[in-house]
Motif scaffolding. Structure first.
Motif, PDB file in Angstrom:
ATOM      1  N   ARG A 124       0.835  -1.212   0.000  1.00 17.35           N
ATOM      2  CA  ARG A 124       0.000   0.000   0.000  1.00 17.35           C
ATOM      3  C   ARG A 124       0.866   1.257   0.000  1.00 17.35           C
ATOM      4  NH1 ARG A 124      -5.150  -1.737   1.152  1.00 17.35           N
ATOM      5  NH2 ARG A 124      -5.397  -3.496   2.579  1.00 17.35           N
ATOM      6  N   ILE A 127      -2.223   7.811  -0.045  1.00 15.34           N
ATOM      7  CA  ILE A 127      -2.857   8.829  -0.888  1.00 15.34           C
ATOM      8  C   ILE A 127      -2.683  10.179  -0.200  1.00 15.34           C
ATOM      9  CG2 ILE A 127      -5.018   9.626  -1.901  1.00 15.34           C
ATOM     10  CD1 ILE A 127      -5.927   6.698  -1.967  1.00 15.34           C
ATOM     11  N   GLU A 133      -3.763   3.504  -0.609  1.00 20.55           N
ATOM     12  CA  GLU A 133      -4.217   2.821  -1.809  1.00 20.55           C
ATOM     13  C   GLU A 133      -4.552   1.371  -1.468  1.00 20.55           C
ATOM     14  OE1 GLU A 133      -4.800   3.939  -4.738  1.00 20.55           O
ATOM     15  OE2 GLU A 133      -3.478   5.618  -5.229  1.00 20.55           O
ATOM     16  N   ASN A 138      -5.894  -4.432 -10.840  1.00 22.65           N
ATOM     17  CA  ASN A 138      -7.312  -4.531 -11.181  1.00 22.65           C
ATOM     18  C   ASN A 138      -7.701  -5.913 -11.666  1.00 22.65           C
ATOM     19  OD1 ASN A 138      -7.341  -1.800 -10.643  1.00 22.65           O
ATOM     20  ND2 ASN A 138      -7.515  -1.165 -12.771  1.00 22.65           N
ATOM     21  N   SER A 162     -14.583   6.095  -1.914  1.00 25.70           N
ATOM     22  CA  SER A 162     -14.562   6.058  -3.369  1.00 25.70           C
ATOM     23  C   SER A 162     -14.175   7.433  -3.905  1.00 25.70           C
ATOM     24  CB  SER A 162     -15.935   5.633  -3.905  1.00 25.70           C
ATOM     25  OG  SER A 162     -15.931   5.604  -5.305  1.00 25.70           O
ATOM     26  N   LYS A 164     -12.567   7.992  -6.931  1.00 28.51           N
ATOM     27  CA  LYS A 164     -12.926   7.998  -8.348  1.00 28.51           C
ATOM     28  C   LYS A 164     -13.658   6.696  -8.640  1.00 28.51           C
ATOM     29  CE  LYS A 164      -8.752  10.604  -9.572  1.00 28.51           C
ATOM     30  NZ  LYS A 164      -7.472  10.576 -10.346  1.00 28.51           N
ATOM     31  N   GLN A 216       3.421  -4.183 -11.067  1.00 28.09           N
ATOM     32  CA  GLN A 216       2.921  -3.226 -12.054  1.00 28.09           C
ATOM     33  C   GLN A 216       3.721  -3.279 -13.355  1.00 28.09           C
ATOM     34  OE1 GLN A 216       3.171   0.180  -9.390  1.00 28.09           O
ATOM     35  NE2 GLN A 216       0.957   0.400  -9.460  1.00 28.09           N
ATOM     36  N   THR A 343     -18.679   7.877  -7.117  1.00 30.53           N
ATOM     37  CA  THR A 343     -17.719   8.810  -6.539  1.00 30.53           C
ATOM     38  C   THR A 343     -18.304   9.484  -5.300  1.00 30.53           C
ATOM     39  OG1 THR A 343     -16.707   9.233  -8.689  1.00 30.53           O
ATOM     40  CG2 THR A 343     -16.338  10.874  -6.972  1.00 30.53           C
ATOM     41  N   GLU A 368     -11.947   5.572 -14.604  1.00 27.03           N
ATOM     42  CA  GLU A 368     -11.098   5.643 -13.412  1.00 27.03           C
ATOM     43  C   GLU A 368     -11.771   4.947 -12.223  1.00 27.03           C
ATOM     44  OE1 GLU A 368      -8.579   9.636 -13.304  1.00 27.03           O
ATOM     45  OE2 GLU A 368     -10.729  10.067 -13.462  1.00 27.03           O
ATOM     46  N   ARG A 369     -10.964   4.373 -11.365  1.00 27.20           N
ATOM     47  CA  ARG A 369     -11.411   3.835 -10.086  1.00 27.20           C
ATOM     48  C   ARG A 369     -10.278   4.017  -9.087  1.00 27.20           C
ATOM     49  NH1 ARG A 369     -10.823  -0.724  -6.747  1.00 27.20           N
ATOM     50  NH2 ARG A 369     -12.736  -1.532  -5.762  1.00 27.20           N
ATOM     51  N   GLN A 370     -10.559   4.690  -7.994  1.00 19.44           N
ATOM     52  CA  GLN A 370      -9.584   4.845  -6.917  1.00 19.44           C
ATOM     53  C   GLN A 370     -10.312   4.735  -5.591  1.00 19.44           C
ATOM     54  OE1 GLN A 370      -7.543   8.641  -6.464  1.00 19.44           O
ATOM     55  NE2 GLN A 370      -5.735   7.625  -5.618  1.00 19.44           N
ATOM     56  N   GLY A 372      -9.761   4.733  -1.516  1.00 23.34           N
ATOM     57  CA  GLY A 372      -8.890   5.004  -0.383  1.00 23.34           C
ATOM     58  C   GLY A 372      -9.280   4.128   0.795  1.00 23.34           C
TER      59      GLY A 372
END
Length: 389
Positions: A124, A127, A133, A138, A162, A164, A216, A343, A368-370, A372
């Protein structure tokens, strides 16, 4: 492309040589990822049927009537705490929030104290301060799990924010753990877990040996001990690991033999934990700490199972059978609850009463998806209380 048989995934067909896409049992809001040389051993569905074990509407609060900084915001916080006390989970929708800092303030209405992320498995990154994170690709299935069950300490609760979202992509699933525990304890597997406990083995790579390389980049790397324990030297890492209740051994990296700073940790502990808020023992382990965690994990899925960073057995060292692992996953799926993200949504939940996970998903370049992660109060694990089954 023709729909592959769900049975093929569930029966653990290991030796399929032709490239095929496995899509049987796909949960809503996700997909079965990639083209694989062989089928993953277990295909989770995360929720059986079309109905949630606990209706999402029962623990959701529409925030449109509540304005930040006004008297009715305090009413919202009270309502959040009341809902959380009743269900062990609360969800805020229509918040209008877009910044992690503001979401964190709302999450703190329930997640009042926070622990430092030391000894965590996932890599992790922060943010903002105290919001992390997810730390996972994904296109990997994140099997149901209880956060930090593999340490002598864990956390009472946590929250997801959420930041994004793309509707229908990357939904989170919760599993209502009391019903799962009840069902499990009617099986031989449940009784074996109660009597034997579980053994967690984690192997962490040295960041210096894999400079510029990670999952990644498609490398066979899960997490470095420097990031897991928040330190820079082996001596510091070993000290923090022992504070987490872990045995430590420094080994040769099986995939990079020139590296001798491959950190292997081990913990034997109860598969269950006494939950004070409900006054009973609940399941506190899952196959998320087994090498199957990496069956769909970018880079690591190509590593032979015996050399993967996570290994898990019964507490006496005996391995789980494929049938036992399938049964375990299936029972968590029976408790499934689908949380669909927009969001600004915030979900806070009890780490004893709910496991969490998600299926794989794919985003287009414009999507997008982020999420926290806010980690809750630390507690020392005690295992079970004999009279509280």
């Amino acid at each position: 492309m023709a729909r592959a048989s769900t049975m093929a995934g569930r029966m653990g067909l290991k030796n399929i040589q032709a490239r095929s896409m496995f899509t049987g049992g796909m949960p809503p809001g996700g997909r079965l990822p990639g083209f694989w040389l062989s089928a993953p051993n277990i295909v989770p569905v995360f929720r059986k049927g079309q109905h949630d074990k606990v209706p999402v509407e029962a623990f959701s609060i529409d925030c449109r009537p509540y304005q930040p900084g006004t008297w009715n915001e305090a009413e919202l916080f009270d309502r959040m705490r009341s809902t959380y006390d009743t269900f062990g989970v609360v969800r805020l929708t229509n918040t209008g929030l877009t910044e992690a800092k503001e979401m964190h303030r709302y999450a703190r209405a329930v997640v009042k104290k926070q622990m430092k992320y030391e000894g965590g498995a996932n890599p992790r990154e922060g943010i903002i301060e105290n919001v992390f994170e997810v730390g996972a690709p994904n296109d990997a299935w994140l099997h149901y799990h209880h956060e930090m069950a593999y340490n002598q300490h864990s956390m009472k609760n946590l929250a997801f924010c959420s930041i994004k979202a793309t509707p229908g992509k990357g939904d989170t699933y919760l599993s209502e753990n009391m019903s799962v525990t009840d069902s499990l304890m009617q099986t031989d597997l449940g009784r074996k877990l109660r009597d034997k406990g579980v053994c967690y083995i984690r192997c962490l790579t040295d960041r210096e040996a894999y400079e510029g390389m990670g999952w990644q980049q498609g490398a066979s790397v899960y997490n470095h001990w420097q990031l897991s324990f928040g330190v820079e030297t082996p001596e510091e890492a070993e000290r923090v690991a022992r504070e987490c209740g872990l045995d430590v051994e420094w080994c040769e990296d099986p995939l990079k033999p020139e590296s001798k700073r491959y950190m292997k940790t081990k913990l034997t502990i109860s598969a269950f934990e006494y939950c004070p808020s409900v006054g009973r023992n609940v399941l506190y382990s899952s196959i998320a700490d087994h090498n199957m965690w990496f069956d769909t994990w970018k880079g690591v899925h190509d590593v032979p199972p015996a050399k993967r960073p996570l290994q898990m057995t019964f507490g006496d060292g005996t391995p789980f059978t494929l049938e036992e692992l399938q049964q375990w996953v299936s029972l968590y799926d029976e408790g499934g609850i689908r949380v669909q993200w927009e969001t600004g949504d915030i979900v806070a939940f009890c780490n004893y009463r709910y496991a969490h996970g998600r299926p794989a998903f794919t985003l287009h370049k414009w999507e997008e998806r982020q999420i926290g992660v806010v980690l809750g109060e630390k507690f020392q694990r005690q295992g079970t209380i004999e009279q509280k089954w």
